[in-house]
Design a protein around this motif. Structure first.
Motif, PDB file in Angstrom:
ATOM      1  N   ASN A  66      49.309  29.841  28.374  1.00 50.35           N
ATOM      2  CA  ASN A  66      51.028  30.049  28.938  1.00 50.35           C
ATOM      3  C   ASN A  66      51.147  31.459  29.431  1.00 50.35           C
ATOM      4  O   ASN A  66      51.223  32.264  28.529  1.00 50.35           O
ATOM      5  CB  ASN A  66      51.701  30.070  27.293  1.00 50.35           C
ATOM      6  CG  ASN A  66      52.962  30.653  27.813  1.00 50.35           C
ATOM      7  OD1 ASN A  66      53.981  29.841  28.838  1.00 50.35           O
ATOM      8  ND2 ASN A  66      53.867  31.317  26.255  1.00 50.35           N
ATOM      9  N   GLY A  67      50.866  31.313  30.691  1.00 51.74           N
ATOM     10  CA  GLY A  67      51.300  32.816  31.620  1.00 51.74           C
ATOM     11  C   GLY A  67      49.735  33.254  31.696  1.00 51.74           C
ATOM     12  O   GLY A  67      49.524  33.803  33.301  1.00 51.74           O
ATOM     13  N   THR A  68      49.717  33.335  30.964  1.00 48.29           N
ATOM     14  CA  THR A  68      47.685  33.929  30.559  1.00 48.29           C
ATOM     15  C   THR A  68      47.045  32.607  30.068  1.00 48.29           C
ATOM     16  O   THR A  68      47.049  32.015  29.086  1.00 48.29           O
ATOM     17  CB  THR A  68      47.825  35.160  30.471  1.00 48.29           C
ATOM     18  OG1 THR A  68      48.404  35.261  29.015  1.00 48.29           O
ATOM     19  CG2 THR A  68      48.361  36.243  30.865  1.00 48.29           C
ATOM     20  N   LEU A  69      45.533  33.223  29.626  1.00 47.48           N
ATOM     21  CA  LEU A  69      44.957  32.077  29.084  1.00 47.48           C
ATOM     22  C   LEU A  69      44.471  32.325  28.227  1.00 47.48           C
ATOM     23  O   LEU A  69      43.724  33.669  28.472  1.00 47.48           O
ATOM     24  CB  LEU A  69      43.634  31.730  30.746  1.00 47.48           C
ATOM     25  CG  LEU A  69      42.297  31.081  29.597  1.00 47.48           C
ATOM     26  CD1 LEU A  69      43.219  29.355  29.613  1.00 47.48           C
ATOM     27  CD2 LEU A  69      41.310  30.668  30.857  1.00 47.48           C
ATOM     28  N   THR A 163      37.577  39.421  19.123  1.00 47.65           N
ATOM     29  CA  THR A 163      38.076  38.053  18.200  1.00 47.65           C
ATOM     30  C   THR A 163      39.240  36.927  20.029  1.00 47.65           C
ATOM     31  O   THR A 163      39.078  35.704  19.082  1.00 47.65           O
ATOM     32  CB  THR A 163      39.691  38.544  17.508  1.00 47.65           C
ATOM     33  OG1 THR A 163      40.246  39.030  18.219  1.00 47.65           O
ATOM     34  CG2 THR A 163      38.817  38.886  16.272  1.00 47.65           C
ATOM     35  N   GLU A 164      39.307  37.916  20.290  1.00 46.63           N
ATOM     36  CA  GLU A 164      40.267  37.043  21.806  1.00 46.63           C
ATOM     37  C   GLU A 164      40.212  37.722  23.145  1.00 46.63           C
ATOM     38  O   GLU A 164      39.854  38.535  23.073  1.00 46.63           O
ATOM     39  CB  GLU A 164      41.664  36.742  21.797  1.00 46.63           C
ATOM     40  CG  GLU A 164      42.253  36.645  22.326  1.00 46.63           C
ATOM     41  CD  GLU A 164      43.963  36.121  21.915  1.00 46.63           C
ATOM     42  OE1 GLU A 164      44.248  34.906  20.933  1.00 46.63           O
ATOM     43  OE2 GLU A 164      44.695  36.736  22.908  1.00 46.63           O
ATOM     44  N   VAL A 165      39.614  36.110  24.064  1.00 47.54           N
ATOM     45  CA  VAL A 165      39.761  37.105  25.387  1.00 47.54           C
ATOM     46  C   VAL A 165      41.344  36.188  26.551  1.00 47.54           C
ATOM     47  O   VAL A 165      41.454  35.182  26.074  1.00 47.54           O
ATOM     48  CB  VAL A 165      38.386  36.463  26.099  1.00 47.54           C
ATOM     49  CG1 VAL A 165      38.149  36.697  27.855  1.00 47.54           C
ATOM     50  CG2 VAL A 165      37.372  36.711  25.691  1.00 47.54           C
ATOM     51  N   GLU A 166      41.831  37.418  27.351  1.00 49.66           N
ATOM     52  CA  GLU A 166      43.010  37.472  27.805  1.00 49.66           C
ATOM     53  C   GLU A 166      42.270  37.125  28.796  1.00 49.66           C
ATOM     54  O   GLU A 166      41.973  38.294  29.776  1.00 49.66           O
ATOM     55  CB  GLU A 166      43.791  37.749  27.343  1.00 49.66           C
ATOM     56  CG  GLU A 166      45.197  37.703  28.138  1.00 49.66           C
ATOM     57  CD  GLU A 166      46.613  38.316  28.382  1.00 49.66           C
ATOM     58  OE1 GLU A 166      47.053  38.652  26.692  1.00 49.66           O
ATOM     59  OE2 GLU A 166      47.085  40.045  28.319  1.00 49.66           O
ATOM     60  N   VAL A 167      42.729  36.464  29.914  1.00 48.50           N
ATOM     61  CA  VAL A 167      42.830  36.072  31.273  1.00 48.50           C
ATOM     62  C   VAL A 167      44.543  35.950  32.139  1.00 48.50           C
ATOM     63  O   VAL A 167      44.472  35.131  31.730  1.00 48.50           O
ATOM     64  CB  VAL A 167      41.034  34.797  32.343  1.00 48.50           C
ATOM     65  CG1 VAL A 167      40.869  34.771  33.066  1.00 48.50           C
ATOM     66  CG2 VAL A 167      40.276  34.252  31.233  1.00 48.50           C
ATOM     67  N   PRO A 168      44.269  36.568  32.654  1.00 48.28           N
ATOM     68  CA  PRO A 168      45.605  36.641  33.805  1.00 48.28           C
ATOM     69  C   PRO A 168      45.440  35.162  34.523  1.00 48.28           C
ATOM     70  O   PRO A 168      44.772  35.128  35.148  1.00 48.28           O
ATOM     71  CB  PRO A 168      45.458  37.709  34.467  1.00 48.28           C
ATOM     72  CG  PRO A 168      44.088  38.585  34.695  1.00 48.28           C
ATOM     73  CD  PRO A 168      43.959  37.809  32.983  1.00 48.28           C
ATOM     74  N   THR A 169      46.562  35.145  34.740  1.00 50.10           N
ATOM     75  CA  THR A 169      46.583  34.171  35.661  1.00 50.10           C
ATOM     76  C   THR A 169      47.026  34.638  37.268  1.00 50.10           C
ATOM     77  O   THR A 169      47.077  35.573  38.082  1.00 50.10           O
ATOM     78  CB  THR A 169      48.513  33.268  35.883  1.00 50.10           C
ATOM     79  OG1 THR A 169      48.471  33.105  34.455  1.00 50.10           O
ATOM     80  CG2 THR A 169      48.928  32.215  36.458  1.00 50.10           C
ATOM     81  N   LEU A 170      45.877  33.796  38.022  1.00 48.26           N
ATOM     82  CA  LEU A 170      45.418  34.099  38.922  1.00 48.26           C
ATOM     83  C   LEU A 170      47.463  33.883  39.947  1.00 48.26           C
ATOM     84  O   LEU A 170      47.876  33.181  40.129  1.00 48.26           O
ATOM     85  CB  LEU A 170      44.903  33.167  40.133  1.00 48.26           C
ATOM     86  CG  LEU A 170      43.130  33.486  39.193  1.00 48.26           C
ATOM     87  CD1 LEU A 170      42.207  31.819  40.040  1.00 48.26           C
ATOM     88  CD2 LEU A 170      42.710  34.529  39.504  1.00 48.26           C
ATOM     89  N   PRO A 171      47.079  35.370  40.335  1.00 50.76           N
ATOM     90  CA  PRO A 171      48.259  34.999  42.015  1.00 50.76           C
ATOM     91  C   PRO A 171      48.556  33.744  43.151  1.00 50.76           C
ATOM     92  O   PRO A 171      47.202  32.909  43.199  1.00 50.76           O
ATOM     93  CB  PRO A 171      48.060  36.204  42.515  1.00 50.76           C
ATOM     94  CG  PRO A 171      46.648  37.310  42.029  1.00 50.76           C
ATOM     95  CD  PRO A 171      46.126  36.425  40.991  1.00 50.76           C
ATOM     96  N   GLU A 172      49.370  33.762  43.818  1.00 53.76           N
ATOM     97  CA  GLU A 172      49.573  32.653  44.354  1.00 53.76           C
ATOM     98  C   GLU A 172      48.715  33.422  45.443  1.00 53.76           C
ATOM     99  O   GLU A 172      48.107  34.175  45.651  1.00 53.76           O
ATOM    100  CB  GLU A 172      50.699  32.719  45.456  1.00 53.76           C
ATOM    101  CG  GLU A 172      51.921  31.914  44.005  1.00 53.76           C
ATOM    102  CD  GLU A 172      53.159  31.596  45.013  1.00 53.76           C
ATOM    103  OE1 GLU A 172      52.813  31.378  45.634  1.00 53.76           O
ATOM    104  OE2 GLU A 172      53.929  31.005  44.106  1.00 53.76           O
TER     105      GLU A 172
END
Length: 281
Positions: A66-69, A163-172
């Motif tokens: 949702n915006g980030t993984l 407890t969690e890993v957050e991966v940002p969305t790749l830019p265009e």
């Protein structure tokens, strides 16, 4: 070989797991997939006084975008492989050990083990991921570049749990690629690279991150590598490969000398950057 004696504890909630870790501190280890921990215990390379079984914690088994993984700690490698939630991670997952290990092993367990020859730590560094550490008193986010502090060593405190890993969305206009060289499928790689490059509307590179495994005591990040401002032409890519070869710090193995590892790094860097560039289109 058999492990040294230990106390087996089962956590039925995250709060219970954190309370047990606070009680036992560095003497306790979390058990989820156990694909790295159990062999180490059998060879007595690891001798925890207590194991805290996390497998009842279904709340930590998720993949959300949702915006980030967002990836929960108990997410199995195989689940992430099948989810196809991120192009670079989807490409990397088949390289992680063998299918039975990916079926049981967890993402957080792999990252917390912090093996510099493992694929996922390098991927998280290349992607600029963040990792959530929790304890009884609260939580904090740690950048992937700060999380891995040495061989099999992380920034987690004695009372903390990943407890969690957050991966940002790749830019265009971003291309990614992963490549490694191993003697056999599933073996530890002699060298590997995760490449992420972004260009603007004029096809000029605006960002580049190269992360290497089996290249030093931690995942080795080479930012930019002289690519920013170029059009990712073959000359710029060749120069970036030379920059990366000089920046990494391989120690050599029984299968490859440090000089050979640097050579492999240069070859893989060129190939990965060409493929990442082509994938932008």
């Amino acid at each position: 070989m058999k492990p040294a004696p230990f106390t087996y504890l089962v956590a039925h909630s995250l709060d219970a797991a954190l309370a047990l870790k606070a009680e036992h501190g560095d003497e306790a280890r979390f058990l989820a997939g156990g694909q790295s921990l159990v062999p180490a215990m059998n060879f007595r390379l690891a001798q925890p006084a207590a194991l805290i079984d996390l497998n009842p914690l279904d709340e930590l088994d998720y993949i959300q975008s949702n915006g980030t993984l967002r990836i929960g700690a108990l997410t199995r490698h195989r689940a992430l492989e099948k989810a196809n939630a991120h192009p670079l991670l989807h490409e990397i997952m088949p390289h992680v050990a063998h299918w039975p290990i990916r079926t049981r092993g967890t993402i957080a367990g792999n990252l917390a083990h912090a093996d510099p020859a493992s694929e996922l730590p390098a991927a998280m560094v290349a992607l600029g991921a963040r990792l959530k550490a929790q304890c009884n008193s609260g939580e904090r986010w740690i950048e992937a570049t700060d999380f891995f502090t040495g061989p099999l060593t992380t920034a987690l405190g004695d009372d903390e749990m990943l407890t969690e890993v957050e991966v940002p969305t790749l830019p265009e206009r971003t291309g990614t690629c992963f490549m490694e060289l191993a003697r056999r499928q599933g073996d530890y790689a002699m060298m590997g690279v995760a490449a992420v490059v972004t260009v603007d509307e004029m096809a000029t590179c605006t960002a580049a991150r190269l992360a290497y495994l089996s290249a030093g005591p931690t995942p080795m990040l080479v930012s930019d590598a002289g690519l920013v401002g170029t059009t990712l032409d073959d000359d710029a890519i060749a120069a970036a490969a030379e920059t990366a070869k000089a920046a990494i710090d391989p120690a050599g193995t029984v299968h490859a000398s440090a000089a050979y590892q640097r050579h492999i790094a240069g070859v893989l860097t060129r190939r990965a950057l060409v493929k990442a560039r082509d994938r932008i289109a």
